[in-house]
Scaffold this active site. Sequence first.
Site, PDB file in Angstrom:
ATOM      1  N   CYS A  83      -9.624  41.358 -26.936  1.00  0.00           N
ATOM      2  CA  CYS A  83      -9.039  41.601 -25.615  1.00  0.00           C
ATOM      3  C   CYS A  83     -10.110  41.784 -24.553  1.00  0.00           C
ATOM      4  O   CYS A  83      -9.793  41.897 -23.367  1.00  0.00           O
ATOM      5  CB  CYS A  83      -8.116  42.813 -25.659  1.00  0.00           C
ATOM      6  N   CYS A 206       3.309  51.109 -24.190  1.00  0.00           N
ATOM      7  CA  CYS A 206       2.575  49.926 -24.662  1.00  0.00           C
ATOM      8  C   CYS A 206       2.567  48.833 -23.593  1.00  0.00           C
ATOM      9  O   CYS A 206       3.568  48.627 -22.899  1.00  0.00           O
ATOM     10  CB  CYS A 206       3.238  49.346 -25.901  1.00  0.00           C
ATOM     11  N   SER A 207       1.461  48.094 -23.510  1.00  0.00           N
ATOM     12  CA  SER A 207       1.414  46.935 -22.626  1.00  0.00           C
ATOM     13  C   SER A 207       2.200  45.793 -23.278  1.00  0.00           C
ATOM     14  O   SER A 207       2.381  45.773 -24.485  1.00  0.00           O
ATOM     15  CB  SER A 207      -0.041  46.527 -22.369  1.00  0.00           C
ATOM     16  N   ILE A 209       3.528  41.639 -24.059  1.00  0.00           N
ATOM     17  CA  ILE A 209       2.993  40.327 -24.447  1.00  0.00           C
ATOM     18  C   ILE A 209       3.197  39.401 -23.254  1.00  0.00           C
ATOM     19  O   ILE A 209       4.296  39.342 -22.686  1.00  0.00           O
ATOM     20  CB  ILE A 209       3.706  39.839 -25.725  1.00  0.00           C
ATOM     21  N   LYS A 329      -0.269  47.498 -18.299  1.00  0.00           N
ATOM     22  CA  LYS A 329       1.080  47.998 -18.560  1.00  0.00           C
ATOM     23  C   LYS A 329       2.136  47.294 -17.722  1.00  0.00           C
ATOM     24  O   LYS A 329       3.161  46.882 -18.254  1.00  0.00           O
ATOM     25  CB  LYS A 329       1.089  49.508 -18.269  1.00  0.00           C
ATOM     26  N   HIS A 333      -0.532  41.758 -19.880  1.00  0.00           N
ATOM     27  CA  HIS A 333      -1.773  41.738 -20.666  1.00  0.00           C
ATOM     28  C   HIS A 333      -1.916  40.409 -21.413  1.00  0.00           C
ATOM     29  O   HIS A 333      -1.742  40.347 -22.627  1.00  0.00           O
ATOM     30  CB  HIS A 333      -1.771  42.934 -21.623  1.00  0.00           C
TER      31      HIS A 333
END
Lengths: 385, 129
Positions: A83, A206-207, A209, A329, A333
Site C-alpha cells: 500500500c 476500515c477503509s 476497496i 477512509k 483506498h
Amino acid sequence: MRDVAIIGVGMKKCGELWEKSLRDLYVESALDAIDDAGVDHIDSMYVGCMSGGLFAGQEHIGALMADYLGQTPVPATRVESACASGGAALRAGFLEVASGMSDIVLVGGVEKMTDVSGDEATYALATASDQEWEAFNGITFPGLYAMMAVAHMHKYGTTSEMLASVAVKNHANGSKNPLAQFPMKITVEDVLSSVMVADPLHILDCSPITDGGAALILCPADQAKKLAKKAGVKILGCGMASDTIAYHSRGDLTTLGAVVKAAGLAYKMSGKGPKEIQVCEVHDCFTIAEIIVSEDLGFFEKGKGGAAVKGGETAIGGKIPINTSGGLKSKGHPVGATGVAQAVEIVKQLRGECGDRQVKGARVGMTQNMGGTGASAVVHIMEVM
Amino acid sequence: MSSPRSWRHYPQRYRYEAAVCTKCGKVHFPPRLICDACKGREFTTKTMARTGKILTHTIVRVGPSNFADQSPFAVAVVEMDDGPRITCQVADWNQGQLTIGQKVRLEFRKIYDEGASGIINYGYKAVPI
C-alpha cells in the site's frame, strides 16, 4: 542533488468504477496531471501499483501505461511496496529528477480492485503481510490492525469512541471533497453500531476497496516557473524506511518503527519539525492507524493520539489538520494510488485550491504512506514555492 | 498451496524447530540465514519450548474463504518463553482467557484444508493453560 518540485497533479473520483479498466484509471489521471502542469512531454515515468497481477491479472504495468499514454519509448518503471507503492513511486521519481538523470518525470499510482470478488481482494491485500507466518493462520488485515488497537488500548487507555472519532472526522472532511468515494457524514454511534469485523474494529473503522488513480508531474525546482502554469510545490524532505514484515516481530506493538524512522529522515532533510507542518495526509487504512501515526510523526505525545482526534485537534481548524481529503477512509483506498493521491491533496492545499476544506494559509504539508502493517513507510514534506 | 511449499515448513509447523544464533544466542522462529541482532550466520537447531503468553489478540469475524467454516475465530500474537514471537489462532479458550498476559501452550491442530483434492494444512494453535 537538485531541488525538485511538483508542478502538476491529476486525479478523478474514486469508487467502484465498473466502466473503467486498470489502464484507463492510470491514463486519465496522468493526462490530467500533464494538462495541469502544462508540459508538452515527459522524460520518464513511474507507476505505483500493488498488485496488478492479483487484482487484474496484469503485470508489466510500466510499459503498458507508457503505451496507452502514448509515451513510448520513455523509460517506464512499476514500483511495488504494497500500500506504500504510490509513496515509493514518488520517492523514485524524486530521486530521478534530483539526480539530474531526467527533467520532467510523471509519477502515477493506480489500483483496479473491484474486478475481483471481495474474497479475492482480501486475499490480494493479505499478501502484504507475511504469507507463511501470519496469513497462513487465517489472520486478515483488519485482524492485524485490530491487534494493534487492542495493544494500544491496553497500554494507553485508547477507547472505541476515540477510534470512531477518526472515521467521523475523515468522513466530515470527505463530504467536502468531490473526489471522495464515500462522501457521507457519519456519527460515532454509526461507527460503534456497525458490524464488527475484527474486535474492536467495526466495518466503519476500515477503509474501503476502491478503484482509482492519481498522478503528479515533477521537475527541477529551478525550472518550475518556466515550465508550469501554476505555483510549484517543492519537495523539501523525503524519507523511507522498512520494518519486520510480520507485525508480531516488532519490539513495541503500539509503535510503527518505520514511520518514526521515515519521518525522522524527512524532517532532517527538510530542516522542518512537526510543529511546522500545517496540513498532513496520513495512511488511515484503519482508524487505529491514524492515531498511532499521528503520534509517530511527532504531532502528539505517545498514547495521546486518541484523545487528540476526539478533542478535534486534527480537524480542519485544529492544531494539525489531518486527512483533509477524507483520508483513505472516506476518499477511498486504491492501494497503489494512495501515496500519490495523498500528494495530490497536499499540493492542492498548498496551492489554496481546496475550497470548503482548505486549511487557511497552509504553506508546508506532509504525506505519510505505508504498506502492510507498517513494514514499509514513506514520508514527504512539501512547501509551496 | 503446492506440496513442496507445505512440506518445507514441516520442521516448524510440526516440530517447532528454531535456529539459535551461535554468536549471540538469539532464538529465531522461523529460522533465518542471517541473525537480525548480530548478523551472525551460524546457527544450531533447537526445539522451541511450546509455552508462551499472549501479547495482543482479536477475534476475526470475517475470515478468508479458506477459514469460512471456522469464523469467528480468535487470533493472538504470542511471545514464546524462548523469545520468538508468533501469530496464531487461539483455540479452546473460555470467557476471560483471551487477554493480554494469558499463558498458552501450542498444540498441533488442523489450520485449514483446501477442499476435496487439496492439501490439509496442519500447524499450531495456542491453547490457554
